[in-house]
Design a protein around this motif. Structure first.
Motif, PDB file in Angstrom:
ATOM      1  N   MET A 153      -9.645  31.951  34.688  1.00 41.23           N
ATOM      2  CA  MET A 153      -8.686  31.708  33.642  1.00 41.23           C
ATOM      3  C   MET A 153      -7.316  32.161  34.128  1.00 41.23           C
ATOM      4  SD  MET A 153     -10.726  30.413  31.492  1.00 41.23           S
ATOM      5  CE  MET A 153     -10.333  30.423  29.780  1.00 41.23           C
ATOM      6  N   LYS A 154      -6.312  31.404  33.756  1.00 42.75           N
ATOM      7  CA  LYS A 154      -4.950  31.661  34.225  1.00 42.75           C
ATOM      8  C   LYS A 154      -3.960  31.533  33.070  1.00 42.75           C
ATOM      9  CE  LYS A 154      -5.766  31.257  38.834  1.00 42.75           C
ATOM     10  NZ  LYS A 154      -5.589  32.318  39.763  1.00 42.75           N
ATOM     11  N   ALA A 155      -2.800  32.173  33.264  1.00 42.98           N
ATOM     12  CA  ALA A 155      -1.646  31.989  32.389  1.00 42.98           C
ATOM     13  C   ALA A 155      -0.441  31.854  33.303  1.00 42.98           C
ATOM     14  CB  ALA A 155      -1.480  33.171  31.439  1.00 42.98           C
ATOM     15  N   LEU A 156       0.625  31.287  32.787  1.00 40.55           N
ATOM     16  CA  LEU A 156       1.843  31.071  33.557  1.00 40.55           C
ATOM     17  C   LEU A 156       2.936  31.978  33.009  1.00 40.55           C
ATOM     18  CD1 LEU A 156       3.337  29.372  35.712  1.00 40.55           C
ATOM     19  CD2 LEU A 156       3.692  27.633  33.961  1.00 40.55           C
ATOM     20  N   THR A 157       3.583  32.728  33.886  1.00 39.41           N
ATOM     21  CA  THR A 157       4.619  33.668  33.460  1.00 39.41           C
ATOM     22  C   THR A 157       5.874  33.485  34.303  1.00 39.41           C
ATOM     23  OG1 THR A 157       5.097  35.999  32.984  1.00 39.41           O
ATOM     24  CG2 THR A 157       3.842  35.534  34.979  1.00 39.41           C
TER      25      THR A 157
END
Length: 119
Positions: free
Chosen positions: A1-5
């Protein structure tokens, strides 16, 4: 799982991607379960660097039924400055902040974010 920051250009605030927009709270971030979709979002963010600087993907883990960044550094960025618990995003409180504070992951310490507590 990933998020973009990334960091917002106008004030340096840590922001997170949500369906083409940048939001301030990690709890509002879009969580990607598909690597190709995450990389596509990262590419779109890097192609439009008028609002943010240095967008990049981060790994996320489940913490207390919510999502939190895996890396200690990213949890600190999501909470705000560590100089006092009443500063930054941590001052807003809520279940999402508690999940960030109690998340475990990669760190040289215990993996917990124990911010300064003043008596």
């Amino acid at each position: 799982m990933k998020a973009l920051t990334a960091n917002r250009l106008t004030d340096g605030e840590t922001v997170f991607w949500k369906k083409g927009l940048w939001v301030e709270r990690f709890a509002d971030a879009e969580i990607f379960d598909d690597e190709a979709v995450a990389e596509d979002a990262e590419g779109r963010a890097k192609a439009a660097l008028t609002v943010v600087v240095d967008p990049y993907l981060i790994d996320v883990v489940e913490s207390e039924g919510l999502w939190a960044p895996l890396a200690y550094r990213e949890r600190i960025r999501a909470l705000g400055p560590t100089n006092h618990p009443q500063h930054g995003k941590q001052a807003l409180g809520g279940d999402d902040i508690v999940a960030l504070q109690h998340a475990h992951g990669t760190a040289r310490s215990s993996g917990r974010v124990n911010l300064i507590k003043r008596k």
